[in-house]
Design a protein around this motif. Structure first.
Motif, short mmCIF file in Angstrom:
data_model
loop_
_atom_site.label_atom_id
_atom_site.label_comp_id
_atom_site.label_asym_id
_atom_site.label_seq_id
_atom_site.Cartn_x
_atom_site.Cartn_y
_atom_site.Cartn_z
N GLN A 43 0.83 -1.20 0.00
CA GLN A 43 0.00 0.00 0.00
C GLN A 43 0.86 1.25 0.00
OE1 GLN A 43 -2.36 -0.92 3.51
NE2 GLN A 43 -4.22 -1.13 2.27
N ARG A 44 1.93 1.22 0.77
CA ARG A 44 2.81 2.39 0.88
C ARG A 44 3.51 2.70 -0.43
NH1 ARG A 44 8.06 3.24 2.54
NH2 ARG A 44 8.37 1.11 3.29
N GLU A 46 2.39 1.76 -3.32
CA GLU A 46 1.35 1.73 -4.35
C GLU A 46 1.58 0.59 -5.33
OE1 GLU A 46 1.09 5.66 -6.04
OE2 GLU A 46 0.18 6.48 -4.22
N GLN A 333 8.78 3.89 -6.98
CA GLN A 333 7.80 4.96 -6.88
C GLN A 333 8.00 6.04 -7.95
OE1 GLN A 333 8.53 5.99 -2.74
NE2 GLN A 333 6.58 5.08 -2.12
N ALA A 337 4.01 4.47 -14.43
CA ALA A 337 3.30 3.22 -14.16
C ALA A 337 3.67 2.13 -15.16
CB ALA A 337 1.80 3.47 -14.17
N LYS A 340 7.07 0.26 -14.22
CA LYS A 340 7.31 -0.29 -12.88
C LYS A 340 7.72 -1.76 -12.90
CE LYS A 340 4.37 2.91 -10.28
NZ LYS A 340 5.49 3.60 -9.62
#
Length: 402
Positions: A43-44, A46, A333, A337, A340
């Protein structure tokens, strides 16, 4: 197993298998990351939550124990920490529910170990690290299952540690039959904040819960950290064995695990097929005394990390940087996207998704519903895992490790 073995021990195995210092660091890092890649971590950064390879204590406290929640727990723990030994094992007692849980019991050298190593073939250092974590844990976590179950994972009060004469305390009893060792009862407490005290024989385990599906009955919680300590030899009585005694010799078994890790990494480096019950003892032999010394030394993880690190430095001639969870977070991060999947963490996430999908599919195909529904990823993708689309390209990739 603990960080000392998963990070530094795996680094040493990779060096002995012929990998470079940098490759060995990446493999060791990925092996240790399996113990830390939680939903909270994802979650942190993403990342995709279905790539979780572990669950934090706080996450477990909030975990659902309905059918969906139990399947999610099982997908994580059976895929990465308690790989089932035989999904078709004959079971001569109990009904279907008991047989399904019995067949989830972990152990080394099962067919899923070979599948795990084969899955990592040609997929880079991240996949190798994931596979090596899974393989190593089959030795430490044998006789326990990665699904909550009182009838499988519970133990009774009988826990006896087998001690060399030079560490026997006043509670030690008569000599045990096992290699002339002495016996001392294990004393368990339930305060998770209290450190284990190997010298006094005081350890922490989960509180007994009569509920069959309580998370307290997941894996080796009822045995505390004993299965993860390389130095310990002990006897105990598991529920699944009709409360018959089992002896566990971790120093001997962890050494076997290390020799198998070197062999598996050699297969991944050269492309040779992996065979179960095979060990690269020849490459390990010149360092056997040093490795056995580390494994048998009665110490907690911090001390073992120092010893493995020192051995790794002697093997490679390089310093091994301490494990840093944040090492690759910024890279993941900061990239767009679409890029990644090509980052370090992106490749780890793809390897984790592939491993989880493969194991869940094998469990489901055996007729066992405990890990939830699945379909063959080679044909149609992962049922229940949203992030299968990037794996189409992942499985088409092969990387040169030379």
């Amino acid at each position: 197993m603990e960080k000392s073995f998963h990070y530094y021990g795996t680094y040493c195995a990779a060096i002995l298998a012929g990998y470079s210092h940098q490759q060995s660091l990446e493999i060791g890092y990925s092996a240790q990351l399996v113990d830390l890649c939680s939903k909270t971590f994802l979650q942190r950064i993403e990342g995709p939550l279905s790539a979780a390879t572990t669950q934090l204590t706080a996450e477990m406290a909030q975990a659902r124990t309905d059918i969906v929640g139990l399947a999610n727990i099982t997908r994580i723990w059976a895929s990465f920490h308690f790989l089932p030994y035989d999904l078709y094992a004959p079971v001569n007692k109990g009904g279907r529910r008991y047989r399904n849980k019995y067949r989830m019991i972990c152990g080394p050298n099962g067919s899923l170990v070979a599948d795990t190593v084969a899955l990592a073939q040609g997929k880079g250092t991240q996949a190798a690290g994931v596979a090596l974590h899974v393989l190593a844990d089959t030795w430490a976590h044998r006789y326990f299952a990665g699904t909550p179950s009182l009838v499988i994972n519970n133990t009774n009060r009988y826990f006896v540690e087998l001690l060399p004469p030079n560490v026997c305390g006043p509670d030690a009893g008569s000599r045990a039959a096992h290699a002339g060792l002495a016996e001392r009862p294990v004393r368990f407490g339930h305060n998770p904040a209290a450190p284990d005290d190997p010298e006094q024989g005081i350890y922490t385990n989960t509180i007994y819960q009569a509920g069959e599906q309580s998370v307290m009955n997941l894996g080796h919680g009822r045995a505390g950290h004993l299965p993860d300590y390389s130095f310990i030899r002990y006897r105990y009585v598991p529920a699944w064995a009709d409360y018959e005694e089992i002896t566990k010799d971790n120093p001997a078994e962890f050494y076997q695990a290390f020799c198998q890790m070197v062999y598996a990494l050699g297969c991944l480096r050269t492309g040779e097929p992996f065979a179960t019950n095979t060990y690269d003892r020849d490459r390990v032999a010149p360092h056997e005394q040093a490795i056995r010394h580390i494994l048998q030394k009665r110490q907690l993880d911090a001390g073992a990390c120092e010893d493995w690190c020192a051995l790794g430095r002697r093997l490679s001639g390089h310093d091994i940087e301490p494990f840093d969870l944040e090492a690759h977070v910024r890279q993941y991060q900061d990239v767009p996207a679409g890029d990644k999947d090509e980052t370090f963490l992106g490749r780890f996430i793809l390897a984790a998704l592939a491993q989880k999908g493969m194991v869940v599919n094998r469990i489901y195909s055996s007729g066992n519903p405990l890990a939830g529904r699945s379909i063959d990823y080679n044909e149609r993708g992962f049922a229940g895992i949203r992030d299968f689309l990037p794996l189409v390209g992942y499985f088409g990739k092969a990387e040169n490790h030379e």
